[in-house]
Design a protein around this motif. Structure first.
Motif, mmCIF file in Angstrom:
data_model
loop_
_atom_site.group_PDB
_atom_site.id
_atom_site.type_symbol
_atom_site.label_atom_id
_atom_site.label_comp_id
_atom_site.label_asym_id
_atom_site.label_seq_id
_atom_site.Cartn_x
_atom_site.Cartn_y
_atom_site.Cartn_z
ATOM 1 N N ILE A 108 0.838 -1.209 0.000
ATOM 2 C CA ILE A 108 0.000 0.000 0.000
ATOM 3 C C ILE A 108 0.868 1.253 0.000
ATOM 4 O O ILE A 108 0.638 2.188 -0.776
ATOM 5 C CB ILE A 108 -0.946 -0.008 1.220
ATOM 6 N N LEU A 109 1.890 1.272 0.859
ATOM 7 C CA LEU A 109 2.766 2.442 0.952
ATOM 8 C C LEU A 109 3.525 2.681 -0.348
ATOM 9 O O LEU A 109 3.666 3.811 -0.810
ATOM 10 C CB LEU A 109 3.760 2.272 2.109
ATOM 11 N N ASN A 110 4.022 1.597 -0.940
ATOM 12 C CA ASN A 110 4.783 1.728 -2.189
ATOM 13 C C ASN A 110 3.912 2.256 -3.325
ATOM 14 O O ASN A 110 4.386 2.943 -4.223
ATOM 15 C CB ASN A 110 5.399 0.382 -2.585
ATOM 16 N N HIS A 111 2.654 1.912 -3.265
ATOM 17 C CA HIS A 111 1.716 2.332 -4.313
ATOM 18 C C HIS A 111 1.189 3.746 -4.052
ATOM 19 O O HIS A 111 0.785 4.439 -4.983
ATOM 20 C CB HIS A 111 0.543 1.337 -4.349
ATOM 21 N N GLY A 112 1.187 4.129 -2.768
ATOM 22 C CA GLY A 112 0.563 5.387 -2.352
ATOM 23 C C GLY A 112 -0.817 5.075 -1.803
ATOM 24 O O GLY A 112 -1.635 4.450 -2.491
ATOM 25 N N ILE A 113 -1.085 5.465 -0.546
ATOM 26 C CA ILE A 113 -2.325 5.054 0.130
ATOM 27 C C ILE A 113 -3.565 5.495 -0.638
ATOM 28 O O ILE A 113 -4.466 4.688 -0.905
ATOM 29 C CB ILE A 113 -2.357 5.587 1.577
ATOM 30 N N ASN A 114 -3.619 6.744 -1.021
ATOM 31 C CA ASN A 114 -4.786 7.260 -1.737
ATOM 32 C C ASN A 114 -4.984 6.543 -3.070
ATOM 33 O O ASN A 114 -6.090 6.112 -3.411
ATOM 34 C CB ASN A 114 -4.628 8.771 -1.942
ATOM 35 N N LYS A 115 -3.904 6.390 -3.807
ATOM 36 C CA LYS A 115 -3.968 5.729 -5.121
ATOM 37 C C LYS A 115 -4.387 4.271 -4.970
ATOM 38 O O LYS A 115 -5.225 3.771 -5.726
ATOM 39 C CB LYS A 115 -2.608 5.825 -5.812
ATOM 40 N N PHE A 116 -3.814 3.589 -3.978
ATOM 41 C CA PHE A 116 -4.130 2.176 -3.760
ATOM 42 C C PHE A 116 -5.619 1.996 -3.479
ATOM 43 O O PHE A 116 -6.285 1.159 -4.094
ATOM 44 C CB PHE A 116 -3.304 1.629 -2.593
ATOM 45 N N VAL A 117 -6.136 2.787 -2.530
ATOM 46 C CA VAL A 117 -7.548 2.666 -2.159
ATOM 47 C C VAL A 117 -8.451 2.958 -3.355
ATOM 48 O O VAL A 117 -9.396 2.213 -3.642
ATOM 49 C CB VAL A 117 -7.878 3.587 -0.961
ATOM 50 N N ASN A 118 -8.156 4.025 -4.071
ATOM 51 C CA ASN A 118 -8.959 4.367 -5.251
ATOM 52 C C ASN A 118 -8.967 3.242 -6.273
ATOM 53 O O ASN A 118 -10.014 2.886 -6.831
ATOM 54 C CB ASN A 118 -8.437 5.651 -5.904
ATOM 55 N N GLN A 119 -7.797 2.665 -6.517
ATOM 56 C CA GLN A 119 -7.703 1.639 -7.558
ATOM 57 C C GLN A 119 -8.387 0.330 -7.167
ATOM 58 O O GLN A 119 -9.014 -0.307 -8.014
ATOM 59 C CB GLN A 119 -6.235 1.380 -7.920
ATOM 60 N N ILE A 120 -8.279 -0.068 -5.895
ATOM 61 C CA ILE A 120 -8.936 -1.334 -5.564
ATOM 62 C C ILE A 120 -10.454 -1.172 -5.511
ATOM 63 O O ILE A 120 -11.192 -2.111 -5.805
ATOM 64 C CB ILE A 120 -8.370 -2.007 -4.289
ATOM 65 N N VAL A 121 -10.923 0.011 -5.141
ATOM 66 C CA VAL A 121 -12.366 0.271 -5.194
ATOM 67 C C VAL A 121 -12.843 0.231 -6.651
ATOM 68 O O VAL A 121 -13.871 -0.381 -6.966
ATOM 69 C CB VAL A 121 -12.706 1.623 -4.531
ATOM 70 N N GLN A 122 -12.100 0.867 -7.551
ATOM 71 C CA GLN A 122 -12.456 0.854 -8.975
ATOM 72 C C GLN A 122 -12.455 -0.561 -9.538
ATOM 73 O O GLN A 122 -13.259 -0.890 -10.421
ATOM 74 C CB GLN A 122 -11.483 1.735 -9.764
ATOM 75 N N ALA A 123 -11.563 -1.403 -9.021
ATOM 76 C CA ALA A 123 -11.494 -2.785 -9.498
ATOM 77 C C ALA A 123 -12.662 -3.631 -8.998
ATOM 78 O O ALA A 123 -12.931 -4.706 -9.547
ATOM 79 C CB ALA A 123 -10.174 -3.427 -9.055
ATOM 80 N N GLY A 124 -13.345 -3.156 -7.948
ATOM 81 C CA GLY A 124 -14.528 -3.875 -7.468
ATOM 82 C C GLY A 124 -14.439 -4.425 -6.064
ATOM 83 O O GLY A 124 -15.356 -5.106 -5.601
ATOM 84 N N PHE A 125 -13.353 -4.145 -5.355
ATOM 85 C CA PHE A 125 -13.229 -4.641 -3.979
ATOM 86 C C PHE A 125 -14.153 -3.867 -3.036
ATOM 87 O O PHE A 125 -14.350 -2.664 -3.192
ATOM 88 C CB PHE A 125 -11.786 -4.514 -3.492
ATOM 89 N N LYS A 126 -14.678 -4.572 -2.030
ATOM 90 C CA LYS A 126 -15.553 -3.959 -1.027
ATOM 91 C C LYS A 126 -14.887 -3.845 0.337
ATOM 92 O O LYS A 126 -15.375 -3.140 1.215
ATOM 93 C CB LYS A 126 -16.836 -4.792 -0.873
ATOM 94 N N GLY A 127 -13.782 -4.574 0.521
ATOM 95 C CA GLY A 127 -13.104 -4.549 1.810
ATOM 96 C C GLY A 127 -11.611 -4.738 1.649
ATOM 97 O O GLY A 127 -11.124 -5.146 0.583
ATOM 98 N N ILE A 128 -10.885 -4.448 2.723
ATOM 99 C CA ILE A 128 -9.434 -4.604 2.729
ATOM 100 C C ILE A 128 -9.005 -5.111 4.092
ATOM 101 O O ILE A 128 -9.577 -4.728 5.122
ATOM 102 C CB ILE A 128 -8.737 -3.266 2.377
ATOM 103 N N LEU A 129 -7.997 -5.990 4.099
ATOM 104 C CA LEU A 129 -7.471 -6.557 5.332
ATOM 105 C C LEU A 129 -5.942 -6.486 5.237
ATOM 106 O O LEU A 129 -5.363 -6.972 4.275
ATOM 107 C CB LEU A 129 -7.939 -8.005 5.470
ATOM 108 N N VAL A 130 -5.326 -5.862 6.247
ATOM 109 C CA VAL A 130 -3.867 -5.648 6.231
ATOM 110 C C VAL A 130 -3.287 -6.258 7.504
ATOM 111 O O VAL A 130 -3.290 -5.619 8.557
ATOM 112 C CB VAL A 130 -3.530 -4.142 6.139
ATOM 113 N N PRO A 131 -2.779 -7.499 7.459
ATOM 114 C CA PRO A 131 -2.408 -8.205 8.690
ATOM 115 C C PRO A 131 -1.247 -7.599 9.461
ATOM 116 O O PRO A 131 -1.130 -7.822 10.661
ATOM 117 C CB PRO A 131 -2.055 -9.614 8.199
ATOM 118 N N ASP A 132 -0.380 -6.826 8.780
ATOM 119 C CA ASP A 132 0.790 -6.278 9.486
ATOM 120 C C ASP A 132 0.624 -4.803 9.855
ATOM 121 O O ASP A 132 1.589 -4.132 10.196
ATOM 122 C CB ASP A 132 2.062 -6.468 8.660
ATOM 123 N N LEU A 133 -0.617 -4.303 9.811
ATOM 124 C CA LEU A 133 -0.870 -2.905 10.161
ATOM 125 C C LEU A 133 -1.417 -2.825 11.590
ATOM 126 O O LEU A 133 -2.554 -3.215 11.841
ATOM 127 C CB LEU A 133 -1.872 -2.286 9.181
#
Length: 270
Positions: A108-133
């Motif tokens: 997520i950090l390497n991609h950029g938090i805002n960009k990552f969230v926007n892109q996975i929402v556009q792809a169709g994801f409804k949730g996110i789970l980050v085990p090391d956060l």
């Protein structure tokens, strides 16, 4: 296809019907993205209530050997986040089940938090789970998720203190994910009076849906976990293993058969 339900809406509907969610996990791109797309459509057709999709990562600390090997195969084959998102977007209209992205924070950090969230929402994801956060560091990601109605699912460890559990409950969206054992995914699973007691403690202080994962793979495991009164069961390593073994057949008949069997066990023990 009708508008896809959110994670929260899915659990509300399942509770109304007294059902426990069937939540399989697969690793994106293992062994290739065409297989991933076919597997996602099969999981949806065979009654997966929610699907977790693992984003391959070079240092997957929470994953056991089966999922680590799947990640390594995918990365070796040149799978990237952008390719995964494109593949998911291509099939999302054929998938009724809401999708959760299982990813590590470095991605997520390497991609950029805002960009990552926007892109996975556009792809169709409804949730996110980050085990090391850790809960202490989720604020920035949580803020971006709220902006895009992406539900941030948080893990509760078996050794979490009551104070920490209360903090997690306040911050979690969609559902709470209780890790059934210390260690990594795919570990041996069995009766555990402490986890059973912890489930009851969590349910007394939270109305959120509670799911359990890590190590659940057999008919007996499913029967046991459902007897604890949880709202959903996550099965990862067993599905990753079954998919890889079935992948020489483009129709994935053996994988479909496995999905049908697990769904049957979920229904008979509800």
């Amino acid at each position: 296809m009708e508008k896809k339900l959110s994670i929260s809406e899915t659990f509300t509907q399942l509770k109304q019907n007294n059902k426990c969610a069937f939540i399989p996990f697969i690793t994106a791109g293992d062994p290739n993205l065409e297989i991933t797309k076919k597997a996602l459509t099969i999981l949806s057709e065979e009654g997966a209530d929610i699907i977790e999709i693992g984003i391959p990562y070079s240092d997957p600390l929470a994953d056991g050997p089966v999922i680590q090997e799947a990640s390594a195969r995918a990365l070796k084959n040149g799978i990237t986040l952008d390719k995964i998102l494109k593949a998911v977007q291509e099939v999302q209209n054929m998938i009724a089940s809401p999708l959760i992205a299982f990813t590590y924070y470095n991605i997520i950090l390497n991609h950029g938090i805002n960009k990552f969230v926007n892109q996975i929402v556009q792809a169709g994801f409804k949730g996110i789970l980050v085990p090391d956060l850790p809960i202490e560091e989720i604020d920035i990601l949580e803020k971006e998720c709220k902006k895009r109605n992406l539900e941030l699912i948080l893990l509760i460890g078996p050794n979490s203190s009551k104070t920490r559990i209360k903090k997690i409950i306040k911050k979690a969206h969609g559902c709470l994910y209780l890790v059934s054992s210390t260690g990594v995914t795919g570990m041996k699973f069995g009766p555990n009076s402490y986890i059973e007691s912890l489930i009851q403690q969590i349910k007394q202080i939270s109305q959120q849906a509670l799911i359990v994962g890590f190590g659940i793979s057999t008919q007996d495991n499913i029967k046991l976990v459902q007897s604890w009164g949880v709202d959903g069961i996550v099965m990862g390593s067993s599905f990753v293993k079954q998919l890889f073994q079935a992948s020489s057949d483009p129709e994935l008949y053996a994988f479909r058969d496995y999905c049908q069997r697990i769904k049957h066990y979920m229904e008979i023990y509800k």
